[in-house]
Design an enzyme around this catalytic site. Structure first.
Site, mmCIF file in Angstrom:
data_model
loop_
_atom_site.group_PDB
_atom_site.id
_atom_site.type_symbol
_atom_site.label_atom_id
_atom_site.label_comp_id
_atom_site.label_asym_id
_atom_site.label_seq_id
_atom_site.Cartn_x
_atom_site.Cartn_y
_atom_site.Cartn_z
ATOM 1 N N SER A 1 29.069 7.310 28.293
ATOM 2 C CA SER A 1 27.916 7.748 29.096
ATOM 3 C C SER A 1 27.277 9.040 28.594
ATOM 4 O O SER A 1 26.814 9.854 29.396
ATOM 5 C CB SER A 1 28.308 7.874 30.575
ATOM 6 O OG SER A 1 28.658 6.603 31.096
ATOM 7 N N HIS B 1 37.965 0.144 19.457
ATOM 8 C CA HIS B 1 37.133 0.391 20.647
ATOM 9 C C HIS B 1 37.833 -0.232 21.860
ATOM 10 O O HIS B 1 38.461 -1.278 21.748
ATOM 11 C CB HIS B 1 35.746 -0.217 20.449
ATOM 12 C CG HIS B 1 34.776 0.231 21.492
ATOM 13 N ND1 HIS B 1 34.751 -0.316 22.752
ATOM 14 C CD2 HIS B 1 33.839 1.209 21.487
ATOM 15 C CE1 HIS B 1 33.819 0.306 23.468
ATOM 16 N NE2 HIS B 1 33.253 1.228 22.728
ATOM 17 N N GLU C 1 37.160 8.116 23.989
ATOM 18 C CA GLU C 1 36.278 7.415 24.920
ATOM 19 C C GLU C 1 37.083 6.990 26.148
ATOM 20 O O GLU C 1 37.764 5.953 26.120
ATOM 21 C CB GLU C 1 35.677 6.163 24.259
ATOM 22 C CG GLU C 1 34.819 6.444 23.050
ATOM 23 C CD GLU C 1 33.786 5.351 22.826
ATOM 24 O OE1 GLU C 1 32.608 5.691 22.699
ATOM 25 O OE2 GLU C 1 34.161 4.152 22.807
ATOM 26 N N GLU D 1 36.763 -1.914 24.180
ATOM 27 C CA GLU D 1 36.367 -3.302 24.450
ATOM 28 C C GLU D 1 37.158 -4.267 23.573
ATOM 29 O O GLU D 1 37.442 -5.395 23.975
ATOM 30 C CB GLU D 1 34.843 -3.448 24.271
ATOM 31 C CG GLU D 1 34.102 -2.799 25.438
ATOM 32 C CD GLU D 1 32.743 -2.213 25.091
ATOM 33 O OE1 GLU D 1 32.143 -2.605 24.092
ATOM 34 O OE2 GLU D 1 32.295 -1.332 25.867
ATOM 35 N N ASN E 1 26.686 3.135 18.697
ATOM 36 C CA ASN E 1 27.347 1.835 18.731
ATOM 37 C C ASN E 1 26.466 0.889 19.538
ATOM 38 O O ASN E 1 26.413 0.980 20.753
ATOM 39 C CB ASN E 1 28.732 1.997 19.384
ATOM 40 C CG ASN E 1 29.435 0.663 19.603
ATOM 41 O OD1 ASN E 1 28.990 -0.376 19.105
ATOM 42 N ND2 ASN E 1 30.538 0.696 20.338
ATOM 43 N N TRP E 2 25.786 0.019 18.829
ATOM 44 C CA TRP E 2 24.847 -0.897 19.503
ATOM 45 C C TRP E 2 25.579 -2.007 20.263
ATOM 46 O O TRP E 2 24.964 -2.753 21.003
ATOM 47 C CB TRP E 2 23.880 -1.513 18.486
ATOM 48 C CG TRP E 2 22.803 -0.584 17.999
ATOM 49 C CD1 TRP E 2 22.741 0.777 18.179
ATOM 50 C CD2 TRP E 2 21.614 -0.946 17.272
ATOM 51 N NE1 TRP E 2 21.607 1.276 17.601
ATOM 52 C CE2 TRP E 2 20.885 0.242 17.035
ATOM 53 C CE3 TRP E 2 21.107 -2.147 16.781
ATOM 54 C CZ2 TRP E 2 19.677 0.260 16.339
ATOM 55 C CZ3 TRP E 2 19.903 -2.138 16.086
ATOM 56 C CH2 TRP E 2 19.191 -0.947 15.872
ATOM 57 N N LYS E 3 26.876 -2.160 19.998
ATOM 58 C CA LYS E 3 27.655 -3.250 20.615
ATOM 59 C C LYS E 3 26.950 -4.589 20.315
ATOM 60 O O LYS E 3 26.307 -4.700 19.278
ATOM 61 C CB LYS E 3 27.853 -2.993 22.107
ATOM 62 C CG LYS E 3 28.435 -1.584 22.350
ATOM 63 C CD LYS E 3 28.954 -1.350 23.729
ATOM 64 C CE LYS E 3 29.520 0.068 23.811
ATOM 65 N NZ LYS E 3 30.118 0.349 25.122
ATOM 66 N N GLY F 1 26.817 4.669 23.188
ATOM 67 C CA GLY F 1 26.554 3.242 23.401
ATOM 68 C C GLY F 1 25.115 3.032 23.834
ATOM 69 O O GLY F 1 24.178 3.096 23.032
ATOM 70 N N GLY F 2 24.921 2.826 25.125
ATOM 71 C CA GLY F 2 23.613 2.477 25.691
ATOM 72 C C GLY F 2 22.462 3.337 25.199
ATOM 73 O O GLY F 2 21.398 2.814 24.837
ATOM 74 N N GLY G 1 29.748 3.149 29.836
ATOM 75 C CA GLY G 1 28.735 2.322 30.497
ATOM 76 C C GLY G 1 28.654 2.500 32.002
ATOM 77 O O GLY G 1 28.022 1.698 32.689
HETATM 78 P P1 13P Z 1 28.042 4.156 26.667
HETATM 79 O O1 13P Z 1 27.425 5.316 25.922
HETATM 80 O O2 13P Z 1 27.077 3.060 26.949
HETATM 81 O O3 13P Z 1 28.802 4.617 27.862
HETATM 82 O O4 13P Z 1 29.128 3.498 25.671
HETATM 83 C C1 13P Z 1 30.047 4.318 25.037
HETATM 84 C C2 13P Z 1 30.733 3.527 24.009
HETATM 85 O O5 13P Z 1 31.503 2.641 24.298
HETATM 86 C C3 13P Z 1 30.446 3.827 22.596
HETATM 87 O O6 13P Z 1 31.351 3.226 21.745
#
Ligand code: 13P
Length: 253
Positions: A215, A99, A169, A101, A12-14, A236-237, A175
């Site tokens: 993470s 998600h 999640e 967010e 997930n590149w966000k 994510g990251g 993050g």
């Molecule tokens: P991180 O891997 O950056 O913690 O993000 C997880 C995430 O929200 C994937 O959707």
């Protein structure tokens, strides 16, 4: 651990990525070798602006693409929205919905998430339905109850193992570099599997892919991916670096 479910590692590149960053996707495709292809599915969910280009760049690589959200509606006067039909038209086959967010920053309720997941399924996309508790909820001992409630509200009736992916999640792990213990992940994923059994029937629930997200890095992926009922990762990251994303995929394979 012998896997009965083929794992999925989704990135997930966000809200990250310009055209030049499609190089990350092509690097991942280069590193996705025969051994990995035999063992693990990969998907990349770039921002909507890159989805068509990413899908085209990954054609023939066996790496899927997905959107990060979709509208509950197919088309119409909904300025700024992107429908599941439109995502599918770019070549995407997944849509992340619910998600944390989106739930937190956009006030999405489980009812909305369910409508989005249904819209995705109607467009023949597989929704990756996200659930997870906040730190306060975990500290209050309510994590499992909260996640089960989110599932009951968010999962479309009639979902099958082929038309649904669930991602656990924990909000506090996203993050932050923090992750739950393997035991906590095991407890939650078993609870999710059991709750899906009540909602969709045991046979269906047994085949639904349950991803862990929050993470995930190459350094902790092997431990997390070896937990019972963990069938992959939502990253994510670390999905923004081809080598890290591939490292996680390798740990899963
Ligand atoms: P991180 O891997 O950056 O913690 O993000 C997880 C995430 O929200 C994937 O959707």
């Amino acid at each position: 651990m012998t896997r009965t479910i083929r794992p999925l590692v989704a990135g997930n590149w966000k809200m990250n990525g310009l055209k030049a960053d499609l190089a990350i996707a092509t690097e991942v495709a280069k590193g996705y070798d025969t051994g990995m292809k035999a063992a693990v599915d990969l998907a990349i969910c770039p921002p909507a602006t890159l989805l068509y280009l990413a899908s085209a760049a990954l054609l023939g690589s066996r790496i899927a693409t997905g959107g990060q959200d979709c509208s509950t509606q197919d088309s119409g006067a909904f300025t700024g929205e992107t429908s599941a039909v439109m995502l599918a038209d770019t070549g995407a086959t997944f849509a992340i919905v619910g998600h944390s967010e989106r739930r937190t920053l956009h006030g999405e309720t489980s009812a909305t998430v369910k409508d989005k997941a249904q819209a995705a399924q109607k467009a023949l996309l597989v929704p990756i339905v996200c659930v997870g508790e906040t730190r306060d909820e975990r500290e209050a001992g309510k994590a499992v109850a909260i996640v089960k409630k989110q599932l009951r509200g968010s999962i479309p009736d009639g979902s099958t193992a082929a038309t649904l992916v669930v991602a656990y999640e924990p909000v506090w792990a996203i993050g932050t570099g923090l992750t739950p213990t393997a035991a906590d992940v095991a407890e939650m994923h078993e609870a999710i599997r059991n709750e899906l059994g009540r909602l969709l029937g045991k046979v269906t629930a047994a085949g639904v892919r349950l991803l862990y997200g929050g993470s995930v890095k190459p350094s902790n992926a092997a431990e997390l991916m070896n937990v019972a009922n963990v069938d992959g990762a939502l990253v994510g990251g670390a999905s923004l670096k081809a080598e890290d994303f591939l490292g996680i995929a390798r740990a899963c394979a």
